[in-house]
Design a protein around this motif. Structure first.
Motif, short mmCIF file in Angstrom:
data_model
loop_
_atom_site.label_atom_id
_atom_site.label_comp_id
_atom_site.label_asym_id
_atom_site.label_seq_id
_atom_site.Cartn_x
_atom_site.Cartn_y
_atom_site.Cartn_z
N ARG A 1 0.79 -1.24 0.00
CA ARG A 1 0.00 0.00 0.00
C ARG A 1 0.81 1.28 0.00
N SER A 2 2.00 1.26 0.56
CA SER A 2 2.67 2.53 0.85
C SER A 2 3.51 3.10 -0.28
N GLN A 3 3.87 2.32 -1.23
CA GLN A 3 4.78 2.79 -2.28
C GLN A 3 4.01 3.50 -3.39
N THR A 4 4.59 4.54 -3.92
CA THR A 4 3.92 5.32 -4.95
C THR A 4 4.13 4.77 -6.36
N SER A 5 5.30 4.25 -6.63
CA SER A 5 5.55 3.72 -7.98
C SER A 5 5.52 2.19 -7.94
N GLN A 6 5.23 1.59 -9.07
CA GLN A 6 5.19 0.13 -9.15
C GLN A 6 6.56 -0.46 -8.84
N GLU A 7 7.60 0.19 -9.32
CA GLU A 7 8.96 -0.32 -9.07
C GLU A 7 9.28 -0.30 -7.57
N ALA A 8 8.92 0.79 -6.89
CA ALA A 8 9.16 0.88 -5.44
C ALA A 8 8.33 -0.16 -4.69
N ARG A 9 7.09 -0.38 -5.13
CA ARG A 9 6.23 -1.38 -4.50
C ARG A 9 6.82 -2.77 -4.66
N LEU A 10 7.27 -3.09 -5.87
CA LEU A 10 7.88 -4.39 -6.11
C LEU A 10 9.13 -4.59 -5.26
N GLN A 11 9.92 -3.55 -5.12
CA GLN A 11 11.13 -3.64 -4.29
C GLN A 11 10.76 -3.89 -2.83
N ALA A 12 9.73 -3.19 -2.35
CA ALA A 12 9.28 -3.37 -0.96
C ALA A 12 8.75 -4.79 -0.75
N LEU A 13 7.99 -5.30 -1.73
CA LEU A 13 7.48 -6.67 -1.62
C LEU A 13 8.62 -7.68 -1.66
N LYS A 14 9.62 -7.43 -2.47
CA LYS A 14 10.79 -8.32 -2.55
C LYS A 14 11.49 -8.39 -1.20
N GLN A 15 11.58 -7.27 -0.51
CA GLN A 15 12.22 -7.26 0.81
C GLN A 15 11.44 -8.13 1.80
N VAL A 16 10.12 -8.14 1.70
CA VAL A 16 9.33 -8.99 2.58
C VAL A 16 9.47 -10.46 2.17
N VAL A 17 9.47 -10.73 0.88
CA VAL A 17 9.65 -12.10 0.39
C VAL A 17 10.95 -12.67 0.94
N ASP A 18 11.99 -11.86 0.98
CA ASP A 18 13.29 -12.32 1.46
C ASP A 18 13.28 -12.68 2.94
N LYS A 19 12.25 -12.28 3.68
CA LYS A 19 12.13 -12.61 5.11
C LYS A 19 11.39 -13.92 5.36
N LEU A 20 10.82 -14.50 4.31
CA LEU A 20 10.08 -15.75 4.47
C LEU A 20 11.01 -16.88 4.89
N PRO A 21 10.51 -17.82 5.69
CA PRO A 21 11.30 -19.04 5.94
C PRO A 21 11.59 -19.74 4.62
N GLN A 22 12.68 -20.46 4.54
CA GLN A 22 13.11 -21.06 3.27
C GLN A 22 12.04 -21.96 2.65
N ALA A 23 11.37 -22.79 3.45
CA ALA A 23 10.34 -23.68 2.89
C ALA A 23 9.20 -22.87 2.29
N ASN A 24 8.79 -21.81 2.96
CA ASN A 24 7.71 -20.95 2.44
C ASN A 24 8.18 -20.26 1.16
N TYR A 25 9.40 -19.78 1.17
CA TYR A 25 9.96 -19.11 0.00
C TYR A 25 9.96 -20.06 -1.20
N ASP A 26 10.43 -21.29 -0.98
CA ASP A 26 10.48 -22.28 -2.07
C ASP A 26 9.09 -22.59 -2.60
N ASN A 27 8.13 -22.82 -1.69
CA ASN A 27 6.75 -23.10 -2.12
C ASN A 27 6.15 -21.93 -2.88
N LEU A 28 6.37 -20.71 -2.39
CA LEU A 28 5.85 -19.53 -3.06
C LEU A 28 6.47 -19.38 -4.45
N GLN A 29 7.75 -19.65 -4.55
CA GLN A 29 8.44 -19.56 -5.84
C GLN A 29 7.84 -20.55 -6.84
#
Length: 121
Positions: free
Chosen positions: A71-99
């Motif tokens: 919600r907080s980012q103004t540009s799509q690129e900034a939003r994607l970067q913010a989401l990527k930072q959260v994705v990187d915090k996922l436990p490895q099993a969750n990250y793999d399944n999401l991928q």
């Protein structure tokens, strides 16, 4: 990938349950999975698996960060970067399944004219 209504049309409930039980018992091999042949059964088993995870795939603990990033980012690129930072915090099993799930859904969306699995924004 070309089956129309793949996630909208329900597969046989008993076959979905049997497939899930085989999966839970570590007895689900490729030949066993292919016995089902109905892609709606396999899609139903996937939906059941995701619904019944003890912890949501993207985790409860990161919920607020997901919402803030989305919600907080103004540009799509900034939003994607913010989401990527959260994705990187996922436990490895969750990250793999999401991928794997995202790769599958991406391939599914490439066939949307045939399978009618249109995304909604």
């Amino acid at each position: 990938m070309e089956e129309e209504g793949l996630f909208r049309i329900a597969g046989s409930a008993s076959k979905v349950r049997r497939m899930r039980m085989s999966f839970d018992a570590c007895c689900l091999t490729l030949p066993t999975a292919l016995e089902y042949r109905d892609p709606h059964v396999i899609a139903g088993a996937l939906k059941m698996y995701l619904r019944e995870l003890p912890e949501p795939l993207m985790t409860r603990s990161l919920y607020d960060e997901w919402m803030t990033a989305a919600r907080s980012q103004t540009s799509q690129e900034a939003r994607l970067q913010a989401l990527k930072q959260v994705v990187d915090k996922l436990p490895q099993a969750n990250y793999d399944n999401l991928q794997y799930l995202i790769k599958f859904l991406s391939a599914l969306s490439r066939n949307q004219e045939v399978n009618r699995c249109h995304h909604r924004i």
